[in-house]
Motif scaffolding. Structure first.
Motif, PDB file in Angstrom:
ATOM      1  N   ILE A 262      -8.211 -22.009 -19.603  1.00 48.37           N
ATOM      2  CA  ILE A 262      -8.274 -23.463 -19.417  1.00 48.37           C
ATOM      3  C   ILE A 262      -6.929 -23.983 -18.919  1.00 48.37           C
ATOM      4  O   ILE A 262      -6.869 -24.836 -18.028  1.00 48.37           O
ATOM      5  N   SER A 263      -5.835 -23.449 -19.483  1.00 45.68           N
ATOM      6  CA  SER A 263      -4.502 -23.852 -19.045  1.00 45.68           C
ATOM      7  C   SER A 263      -4.325 -23.554 -17.560  1.00 45.68           C
ATOM      8  O   SER A 263      -3.808 -24.384 -16.795  1.00 45.68           O
ATOM      9  N   ASN A 264      -4.747 -22.372 -17.149  1.00 44.90           N
ATOM     10  CA  ASN A 264      -4.640 -22.015 -15.725  1.00 44.90           C
ATOM     11  C   ASN A 264      -5.558 -22.876 -14.867  1.00 44.90           C
ATOM     12  O   ASN A 264      -5.230 -23.200 -13.723  1.00 44.90           O
ATOM     13  N   GLY A 265      -6.714 -23.257 -15.410  1.00 43.98           N
ATOM     14  CA  GLY A 265      -7.630 -24.121 -14.679  1.00 43.98           C
ATOM     15  C   GLY A 265      -7.036 -25.498 -14.441  1.00 43.98           C
ATOM     16  O   GLY A 265      -7.232 -26.103 -13.378  1.00 43.98           O
ATOM     17  N   ILE A 266      -6.299 -25.995 -15.423  1.00 41.02           N
ATOM     18  CA  ILE A 266      -5.618 -27.287 -15.263  1.00 41.02           C
ATOM     19  C   ILE A 266      -4.624 -27.201 -14.116  1.00 41.02           C
ATOM     20  O   ILE A 266      -4.546 -28.088 -13.261  1.00 41.02           O
ATOM     21  N   ARG A 267      -3.869 -26.113 -14.081  1.00 43.34           N
ATOM     22  CA  ARG A 267      -2.901 -25.920 -12.991  1.00 43.34           C
ATOM     23  C   ARG A 267      -3.610 -25.907 -11.635  1.00 43.34           C
ATOM     24  O   ARG A 267      -3.163 -26.552 -10.681  1.00 43.34           O
ATOM     25  N   ALA A 268      -4.731 -25.210 -11.546  1.00 37.63           N
ATOM     26  CA  ALA A 268      -5.466 -25.130 -10.282  1.00 37.63           C
ATOM     27  C   ALA A 268      -5.995 -26.499  -9.867  1.00 37.63           C
ATOM     28  O   ALA A 268      -6.076 -26.817  -8.677  1.00 37.63           O
TER      29      ALA A 268
ATOM     30  N   ASN B 271      15.497 -29.430   4.608  1.00 37.28           N
ATOM     31  CA  ASN B 271      15.147 -28.012   4.453  1.00 37.28           C
ATOM     32  C   ASN B 271      15.872 -27.311   3.313  1.00 37.28           C
ATOM     33  O   ASN B 271      15.692 -26.110   3.104  1.00 37.28           O
ATOM     34  N   ARG B 272      16.655 -28.056   2.573  1.00 36.75           N
ATOM     35  CA  ARG B 272      17.216 -27.488   1.343  1.00 36.75           C
ATOM     36  C   ARG B 272      16.147 -27.383   0.258  1.00 36.75           C
ATOM     37  O   ARG B 272      16.375 -26.810  -0.805  1.00 36.75           O
ATOM     38  N   TYR B 273      14.990 -27.964   0.539  1.00 40.51           N
ATOM     39  CA  TYR B 273      13.841 -27.866  -0.360  1.00 40.51           C
ATOM     40  C   TYR B 273      12.807 -26.915   0.238  1.00 40.51           C
ATOM     41  O   TYR B 273      12.760 -26.710   1.449  1.00 40.51           O
ATOM     42  N   VAL B 274      11.958 -26.383  -0.630  1.00 41.76           N
ATOM     43  CA  VAL B 274      10.831 -25.551  -0.204  1.00 41.76           C
ATOM     44  C   VAL B 274       9.546 -26.288  -0.589  1.00 41.76           C
ATOM     45  O   VAL B 274       9.421 -26.785  -1.712  1.00 41.76           O
ATOM     46  N   TYR B 275       8.631 -26.380   0.355  1.00 40.32           N
ATOM     47  CA  TYR B 275       7.345 -27.043   0.138  1.00 40.32           C
ATOM     48  C   TYR B 275       6.447 -26.075  -0.632  1.00 40.32           C
ATOM     49  O   TYR B 275       6.130 -24.989  -0.142  1.00 40.32           O
ATOM     50  N   CYS B 276       6.064 -26.449  -1.860  1.00 39.92           N
ATOM     51  CA  CYS B 276       5.410 -25.508  -2.773  1.00 39.92           C
ATOM     52  C   CYS B 276       4.178 -26.108  -3.440  1.00 39.92           C
ATOM     53  O   CYS B 276       4.017 -27.319  -3.532  1.00 39.92           O
ATOM     54  N   GLU B 277       3.324 -25.193  -3.936  1.00 41.54           N
ATOM     55  CA  GLU B 277       2.309 -25.602  -4.893  1.00 41.54           C
ATOM     56  C   GLU B 277       3.034 -26.117  -6.138  1.00 41.54           C
ATOM     57  O   GLU B 277       4.152 -25.703  -6.426  1.00 41.54           O
ATOM     58  N   ARG B 278       2.409 -27.024  -6.866  1.00 39.15           N
ATOM     59  CA  ARG B 278       3.030 -27.443  -8.127  1.00 39.15           C
ATOM     60  C   ARG B 278       3.211 -26.197  -9.008  1.00 39.15           C
ATOM     61  O   ARG B 278       2.288 -25.412  -9.170  1.00 39.15           O
ATOM     62  N   PRO B 279       4.413 -26.014  -9.560  1.00 39.28           N
ATOM     63  CA  PRO B 279       4.692 -24.763 -10.276  1.00 39.28           C
ATOM     64  C   PRO B 279       3.960 -24.654 -11.603  1.00 39.28           C
ATOM     65  O   PRO B 279       3.569 -25.658 -12.202  1.00 39.28           O
ATOM     66  N   SER B 280       3.790 -23.427 -12.023  1.00 36.87           N
ATOM     67  CA  SER B 280       3.175 -23.151 -13.314  1.00 36.87           C
ATOM     68  C   SER B 280       3.963 -22.020 -13.971  1.00 36.87           C
ATOM     69  O   SER B 280       4.018 -20.911 -13.445  1.00 36.87           O
TER      70      SER B 280
ATOM     71  N   GLY C 103       5.334 -29.632 -12.441  1.00 38.84           N
ATOM     72  CA  GLY C 103       4.149 -28.818 -12.662  1.00 38.84           C
ATOM     73  C   GLY C 103       3.841 -28.668 -14.141  1.00 38.84           C
ATOM     74  O   GLY C 103       3.956 -29.610 -14.922  1.00 38.84           O
ATOM     75  N   ILE C 104       3.490 -27.446 -14.532  1.00 45.26           N
ATOM     76  CA  ILE C 104       3.012 -27.180 -15.891  1.00 45.26           C
ATOM     77  C   ILE C 104       3.867 -26.103 -16.556  1.00 45.26           C
ATOM     78  O   ILE C 104       4.229 -25.108 -15.932  1.00 45.26           O
ATOM     79  N   PHE C 105       4.189 -26.324 -17.822  1.00 43.19           N
ATOM     80  CA  PHE C 105       4.852 -25.310 -18.636  1.00 43.19           C
ATOM     81  C   PHE C 105       3.892 -24.959 -19.764  1.00 43.19           C
ATOM     82  O   PHE C 105       3.574 -25.801 -20.601  1.00 43.19           O
ATOM     83  N   ILE C 106       3.412 -23.723 -19.761  1.00 40.32           N
ATOM     84  CA  ILE C 106       2.433 -23.280 -20.761  1.00 40.32           C
ATOM     85  C   ILE C 106       3.111 -22.367 -21.779  1.00 40.32           C
ATOM     86  O   ILE C 106       3.679 -21.332 -21.420  1.00 40.32           O
ATOM     87  N   VAL C 107       3.076 -22.780 -23.037  1.00 37.03           N
ATOM     88  CA  VAL C 107       3.573 -21.935 -24.132  1.00 37.03           C
ATOM     89  C   VAL C 107       2.350 -21.338 -24.802  1.00 37.03           C
ATOM     90  O   VAL C 107       1.679 -21.987 -25.620  1.00 37.03           O
ATOM     91  N   ASP C 108       2.038 -20.098 -24.427  1.00 35.14           N
ATOM     92  CA  ASP C 108       0.844 -19.434 -24.934  1.00 35.14           C
ATOM     93  C   ASP C 108       1.162 -18.724 -26.249  1.00 35.14           C
ATOM     94  O   ASP C 108       2.315 -18.369 -26.518  1.00 35.14           O
ATOM     95  N   ASP C 109       0.140 -18.521 -27.056  1.00 31.29           N
ATOM     96  CA  ASP C 109       0.293 -17.800 -28.329  1.00 31.29           C
ATOM     97  C   ASP C 109       1.411 -18.377 -29.189  1.00 31.29           C
ATOM     98  O   ASP C 109       2.219 -17.636 -29.769  1.00 31.29           O
TER      99      ASP C 109
ATOM    100  N   THR D  98       7.368 -32.554 -16.641  1.00 30.61           N
ATOM    101  CA  THR D  98       6.550 -31.355 -16.804  1.00 30.61           C
ATOM    102  C   THR D  98       5.413 -31.623 -17.777  1.00 30.61           C
ATOM    103  O   THR D  98       5.610 -32.254 -18.813  1.00 30.61           O
ATOM    104  N   LEU D  99       4.225 -31.160 -17.424  1.00 29.61           N
ATOM    105  CA  LEU D  99       3.098 -31.206 -18.350  1.00 29.61           C
ATOM    106  C   LEU D  99       3.208 -29.969 -19.245  1.00 29.61           C
ATOM    107  O   LEU D  99       3.056 -28.842 -18.774  1.00 29.61           O
ATOM    108  N   VAL D 100       3.510 -30.177 -20.514  1.00 34.83           N
ATOM    109  CA  VAL D 100       3.699 -29.062 -21.450  1.00 34.83           C
ATOM    110  C   VAL D 100       2.391 -28.819 -22.202  1.00 34.83           C
ATOM    111  O   VAL D 100       1.826 -29.737 -22.801  1.00 34.83           O
ATOM    112  N   ILE D 101       1.925 -27.588 -22.140  1.00 33.37           N
ATOM    113  CA  ILE D 101       0.698 -27.201 -22.846  1.00 33.37           C
ATOM    114  C   ILE D 101       1.032 -26.130 -23.869  1.00 33.37           C
ATOM    115  O   ILE D 101       1.494 -25.039 -23.513  1.00 33.37           O
ATOM    116  N   PHE D 102       0.836 -26.448 -25.127  1.00 25.65           N
ATOM    117  CA  PHE D 102       0.992 -25.463 -26.197  1.00 25.65           C
ATOM    118  C   PHE D 102      -0.390 -24.913 -26.531  1.00 25.65           C
ATOM    119  O   PHE D 102      -1.361 -25.665 -26.636  1.00 25.65           O
ATOM    120  N   SER D 103      -0.457 -23.606 -26.727  1.00 30.56           N
ATOM    121  CA  SER D 103      -1.729 -22.970 -27.053  1.00 30.56           C
ATOM    122  C   SER D 103      -1.517 -22.061 -28.258  1.00 30.56           C
ATOM    123  O   SER D 103      -0.586 -21.249 -28.273  1.00 30.56           O
TER     124      SER D 103
END
Length: 438
Positions: A177-183, A232-241, A275-281, A321-326
């Motif tokens: 589910i955490s990965n689905g939120i990122r997607a 160009n000092r920046y990189v165009y990226c997907e929101r990080p996870s 992006g998202i910071f997921i703290v799993d387990d 950052t969206l922080v998700i604790f699991s």
């Protein structure tokens, strides 16, 4: 893939002068010299790409270094049939300055972005500005079969950009589910290659964390280009996870200093900005969960984090950052009331009921090309699950079907499910409690 900059995400403006980079002339000159020395570059076009600065401004840096007798022209002796660019090389004084600069910091390549400019860019692309709809969140969850009310609870939590605690028994898809939120976030942002603060360089862009969406980087050597231009000092990226588990320690949330290179690397939560910071387990780390959450109190409440240099000087960086604790533990077992108040959303992820479990089982069987067998399903429900008080979990269908497939492949028989195969699969899912002679 559509590479247009998403609506609502303003790109960082390209500097039109050296002053607009926000960096000191000495820092820019030294990075130029170090880059020439380490990368053995001599053409302004190549240097422009290496230091991520428009060619016109790179030429200005080169001209300034020439006036200081740190560079000299090589002429066009090395010109090729496709280029008649002037070449440049370090003078003895230039080499000495490059070596002296390298002794202070090994950083070279892309010019860093001043912290103030980075903070301004984070406001332009804040994760809290995302307005996620139900269909978008459902799409991000892919083929997960979820309880009807779960999306209703997750949606407001994700859209708020606040912290989320997901808890419940193991094996029910909290990580998925955490990965689905990122997607589901979907859009793209700009990540700086490095940040500058108080003359120190902190590298941020990490290919492991940041997935570049740049199919064709804006060419700094071009005089004119159509479409979107940006710094160009920046990189165009997907929101990080960023995903961490039992290995997470408190020092991973601090600046990492490399004493050999004399440079800093951004901590995990800074790499996850936007992006998202997921703290799993949560609860499996060496640090107590309460202590880990205490580290997040200021960032979660004030949207800012405090980091420290080797000198002890502290400074503030954006915490966007969206922080998700699991966790598999009940929140009351691992947190006190004050910590729980600071986690904005608490969502319980339960195991499926029998109807949902059978839907998942059928979906997995179809995906893995294993024909369903009614007698085996009845045997499983009447003879196996009562043993564990009918505690269904989302991971079990995939586990059981994979076990049966493994046996079929070993025995050289077509994929199938039978009560006998179910017995063998079940034996690997649960270990019989018994004493082992030592």
């Amino acid at each position: 893939m559509n590479m247009q900059v998403p609506l609502g995400v303003q790109p960082p403006p390209q500097p039109k002068s050296l002053a607009e980079t926000g960096l000191s002339s000495v820092m820019m000159r030294d990075i130029l010299l170090k880059t020439m020395f380490r990368m053995n570059l001599d053409l302004v076009s190549d240097l422009s790409r290496a230091i991520s600065l428009p060619v016109v401004l790179t030429q200005e840096l080169v001209d300034a270094a020439r006036q200081q007798r740190l560079l000299e022209a090589k002429g066009t002796l090395n010109a090729t049939s496709t280029s008649n660019e002037m070449g440049y090389q370090l003078t003895d004084a230039g080499k000495a300055r490059a070596l002296d600069a390298l002794s202070q910091s090994e950083y070279y390549g892309a010019l860093p972005v001043p912290l103030a400019a980075y903070s301004a860019q984070m406001k332009r692309q804040s994760v809290r500005d995302i307005k996620l709809t139900r269909p978008e969140l459902m799409k991000g969850m892919g083929h997960l079969i979820l309880p009807p009310d779960l999306i209703s609870n997750l949606g407001p939590a994700v859209t708020s950009g606040r912290s989320i605690l997901m808890y419940g028994p193991p094996g029910n898809g909290k990580s998925s589910i955490s990965n689905g939120i990122r997607a589901a976030l979907g859009d793209k942002i700009y990540i700086p290659r490095a940040i500058e603060y108080s003359g120190q360089v902190i590298t941020v862009f990490d290919p492991i964390v940041h997935s570049s969406a740049e199919e064709s980087i804006d060419d700094p050597t071009a005089l004119r280009r159509t479409g979107n231009r940006y710094d160009n000092r920046y990189v165009y990226c997907e929101r990080p996870s960023v995903i961490t588990g039992g290995e997470l320690t408190l020092d991973m949330l601090d600046l990492k200093y490399n004493p050999t290179a004399r440079t800093y690397q951004a901590p995990l939560q800074l790499k996850a900005s936007g992006g998202i910071f997921i703290v799993d387990d949560l609860g499996r780390q060496a640090e107590p969960p309460q202590k880990l959450v205490n580290r997040w109190i200021v960032p979660l409440e004030e949207s800012r984090d405090i980091l420290a240099l080797q000198s002890g000087e502290k400074f503030t960086v954006p915490f966007d950052t969206l922080v998700i604790f699991s966790t598999n533990f009940h929140p009351n077992e691992i947190f006190d009331g004050a910590a729980l108040r600071r986690i904005f959303f608490k969502i319980k992820i339960d195991g499926p009921n029998q109807e949902m479990f059978l839907k998942i089982f059928a979906m997995v069987a179809k995906k893995k090309k294993v024909p369903l067998d009614e007698a085996t399903l009845i045997y499983m429900l009447k003879s196996k699950y009562p043993i564990i008080a009918n505690n269904f979990a989302n991971y079990q269908p995939t586990f059981l079907i994979d076990q049966m497939i493994a046996v079929c492949e070993f025995e050289g028989i077509p994929y199938q499910m039978t009560p006998e195969l179910m017995d063998r699969a079940w034996g690997n899912m649960f270990v019989k409690q018994e004493s082992i002679a030592k």
